[in-house]
Design an enzyme around this catalytic site. Structure first.
Site, short mmCIF file in Angstrom:
data_model
loop_
_atom_site.label_atom_id
_atom_site.label_comp_id
_atom_site.label_asym_id
_atom_site.label_seq_id
_atom_site.Cartn_x
_atom_site.Cartn_y
_atom_site.Cartn_z
N GLN A 159 58.15 37.60 23.53
CA GLN A 159 57.03 37.54 23.00
C GLN A 159 56.83 37.96 21.84
O GLN A 159 57.10 38.28 21.19
CB GLN A 159 56.86 39.59 23.83
N GLN A 164 55.35 32.77 24.13
CA GLN A 164 54.87 33.86 25.40
C GLN A 164 54.69 34.66 24.72
O GLN A 164 54.23 35.57 23.81
CB GLN A 164 55.91 34.24 26.01
N ASP A 165 52.93 34.94 25.30
CA ASP A 165 51.83 36.44 25.66
C ASP A 165 50.88 35.84 24.42
O ASP A 165 51.19 36.59 23.24
CB ASP A 165 53.23 37.53 24.98
N ASP A 178 52.89 33.33 30.94
CA ASP A 178 52.08 34.52 30.80
C ASP A 178 51.47 35.39 29.77
O ASP A 178 51.29 35.91 28.62
CB ASP A 178 52.57 36.85 30.51
N ARG A 181 50.98 35.56 37.77
CA ARG A 181 52.03 36.81 38.52
C ARG A 181 52.26 37.94 37.91
O ARG A 181 50.69 38.41 36.97
CB ARG A 181 52.99 36.62 38.09
#
Length: 562
Positions: A356, A378-379, A400, A468
């Site tokens: 993250q 990520q993120d 994500d 998700r």
């Protein structure tokens, strides 16, 4: 338990009274009807906790609602005390990451105290059921954000340390209390059908990257000087003057402006401006700015303009692997109401192995990014809370990479999944709605979803999904987008087994492209292919009530369908 009426021997009365008690919410029972707390609490997600807190007397939903919101303030204040005491008692035994998580919690708790205080003022000044729909939306948004802030705190602490009971109990109490308050407010004050039927027409009076600005002669002189320099003509105003600018400062690394760093310029902005004051314009000339930019809650109505994507670049590399919290890893963090960012690239260069690592964390109500680029893995884009709008932006990431629990619409953007670590998949969204009464969710409209260059040329297979479910009531809707062939035919990915598959709300409407075929999509109870009647609820005019605040930003938008 004392009731308003004594029981009567009439069997008819007992039947009618029992029906009244058993119904958690009935259209036939006026909201100002005095009811026992058991009945009121049955309309909340936490009836047992609700019953333990509300007064043991009959009242209507408004009286119980005001009480619960007031009690939420007390719980927030108690949590702040507990956080301070916890840090004092255990600091020496905690990791630096755990200490940062606790500091994040203190920051979020302080925001909650402010949000609840503002909510109390509004509901106490309104008579029962007399609250304009726009004001009801404002307060439902604040109460939804309070829950998000609390969940962010809990998630951060649970990921880095074992939380002792003296902190765990107030954390749990706040979570339940906020949910009860939101439920009672939604039941009492939020109109059941206050959305526009078709949305508003297009507002497309400005071309890409241009805003029409209205400012003083002095400010205009500074602005004209900036844009007249070589390579800086992208934002020259055109058309009618619309966006009111109260003052302007210039950031230039070469020393030609008022400041050499963005943070110094932001610190010079006035505190606690209101919309009618106009924007404080910070113009950031081309360059790579290696700084972590934070726009605090008191720097309201700030307009941050750069020289263009890949020209004005803000960059950092904080990440979870190296000891940051996800919340604190952002290169740019915004919590100030009314923020507008234009023509800037924001990067987190930590890379996919650092997990993250956020480029932008946005917790600013009524905020806009226009013609910006967000680059990380990520993120990437943490659309944390409150109401947000993104127009003609580029968003790059892996796992994500659009996540959070704001009420957010991304419109006419380019979404570029990148190459992740080998063995990882790319879920584009991870929406974090935790409560059915939160007016939050991610709406992606008329965007283009294609592989970034590194993913397109990858030497290993990567599955890409629309999203998700990060949290139990995760809500994400795709409207009128182009989806390239990289989207897996099933469309959506589980988080963990059957978690949230029946409580989430995922929907698709009128998308196009090879990845938009819904014939092989997941068959979860919470997944839907929707029609125009349902889809219009997630357009800018309805989902963000955007017609009441976007025009003053000067940013183009489409209120309804494209």
């Amino acid at each position: 338990m004392a009731y308003l009426f004594n029981p009567l021997s009439s069997s008819l009365f007992l039947i009618l009274f029992s029906l009244l008690i058993s119904q958690s919410s009935s259209a036939d029972v006026p909201l100002n009807t005095s009811l026992p707390p058991e009945t009121i609490c049955n309309s909340t997600p936490h009836p047992s906790y609700c019953l333990s807190v509300l007064p043991h007397k009959n009242a209507n939903v408004y009286e119980f609602g005001r009480f619960s919101i007031q009690h939420s303030l007390l719980q927030s204040q108690n949590l702040m005390v507990s956080l301070n005491q916890y840090l004092q008692s255990y600091r020496s035994a905690l990791s630096q990451t755990a200490i940062q998580a606790l500091e994040d919690c203190k920051f979020l708790a302080s925001l909650n105290i402010d949000f609840i205080s503002n909510t109390i003022k509004k509901v106490n000044s309104s008579s029962d059921a007399v609250l304009p729909s726009s004001a009801a939306d404002d307060l439902q948004t604040l109460l939804s954000a309070i829950m998000t802030n609390q969940q962010t705190c809990s998630d951060a602490l649970q990921s880095v340390t074992t939380v002792k009971d003296e902190l765990l109990v107030p954390l749990l109490n706040c979570t339940s209390m906020y949910s009860v308050s939101l439920a009672l407010f939604t039941e009492g004050w939020v109109p059941k059908d206050h959305k526009n039927a078709n949305g508003k027409p297009n507002h497309l009076s400005f071309r890409k990257g241009r805003l029409s600005l209205k400012m003083s002669i002095k400010a205009r002189g500074v602005y004209d000087w900036v844009i007249s320099r070589p390579g800086r003509r992208l934002l020259q105003a055109a058309g009618d003057e619309e966006v009111v600018v109260r003052d302007i400062v210039v950031v230039g690394q070469d020393g030609s402006g008022n400041f050499t760093t963005i943070n110094d310029a932001i610190n010079a902005a006035p505190n606690n401006s209101v919309a009618s004051d106009g924007y404080f314009l910070v113009y950031v000339t081309a360059g790579v700015y290696e700084e972590y930019v934070s726009i605090a809650s008191n720097k309201r109505y700030l307009l941050l303009i750069g020289d263009g994507i890949n020209q004005t670049i803000i960059t950092g590399n904080r990440n979870v692997v190296d000891g940051s919290t996800t919340f604190d890893s952002a290169t740019l963090a915004v919590v100030a109401e009314g923020f507008v960012g234009v023509n800037i690239t924001i990067r987190n260069t930590a890379g996919p192995s650092k997990m993250q690592a956020v480029a932008v964390r946005n917790g600013a109500d009524l905020s806009v990014f226009y013609s910006c680029s967000f680059e990380a893995y990520q993120d990437t884009l943490y659309a944390h809370s409150l109401r947000q709008f993104y127009r003609e932006c580029d968003i790059y990431g892996t796992v994500d990479f659009i996540f959070g629990n704001a009420a957010v619409v991304l419109q006419n953007c380019n979404i570029y999944p990148r190459q992740p670590l080998k063995g990882q998949s790319n879920p584009i969204t991870a929406q974090g709605r935790t409560d059915p009464n939160q007016n939050t969710g991610t709406s992606i409209q008329n965007c283009t979803i294609t592989a970034a260059a590194d993913l397109a040329s990858s030497n290993f297979t990567v599955k890409t999904y629309l999203g998700r479910p990060w949290k139990e009531y995760s809500r994400t809707v795709y409207l009128q987008n182009f989806m390239d062939s990289l989207i897996d035919p099933v469309g959506w990915l589980e988080w963990n087994g059957d978690f949230a598959l029946s409580t989430l709300y995922y929907a698709e409407y009128d998308n196009r492209g090879p990845g938009s075929d819904t014939s092989n999509r997941v068959t979860w109870p919470g997944y839907h292919v929707i029609n125009a009647t349902d889809a219009v609820n997630f357009t800018v005019s309805n989902f963000l009530v955007g017609d009441s605040w976007l025009p003053q930003t000067g940013v183009p938008y489409t209120g309804g369908f494209v």
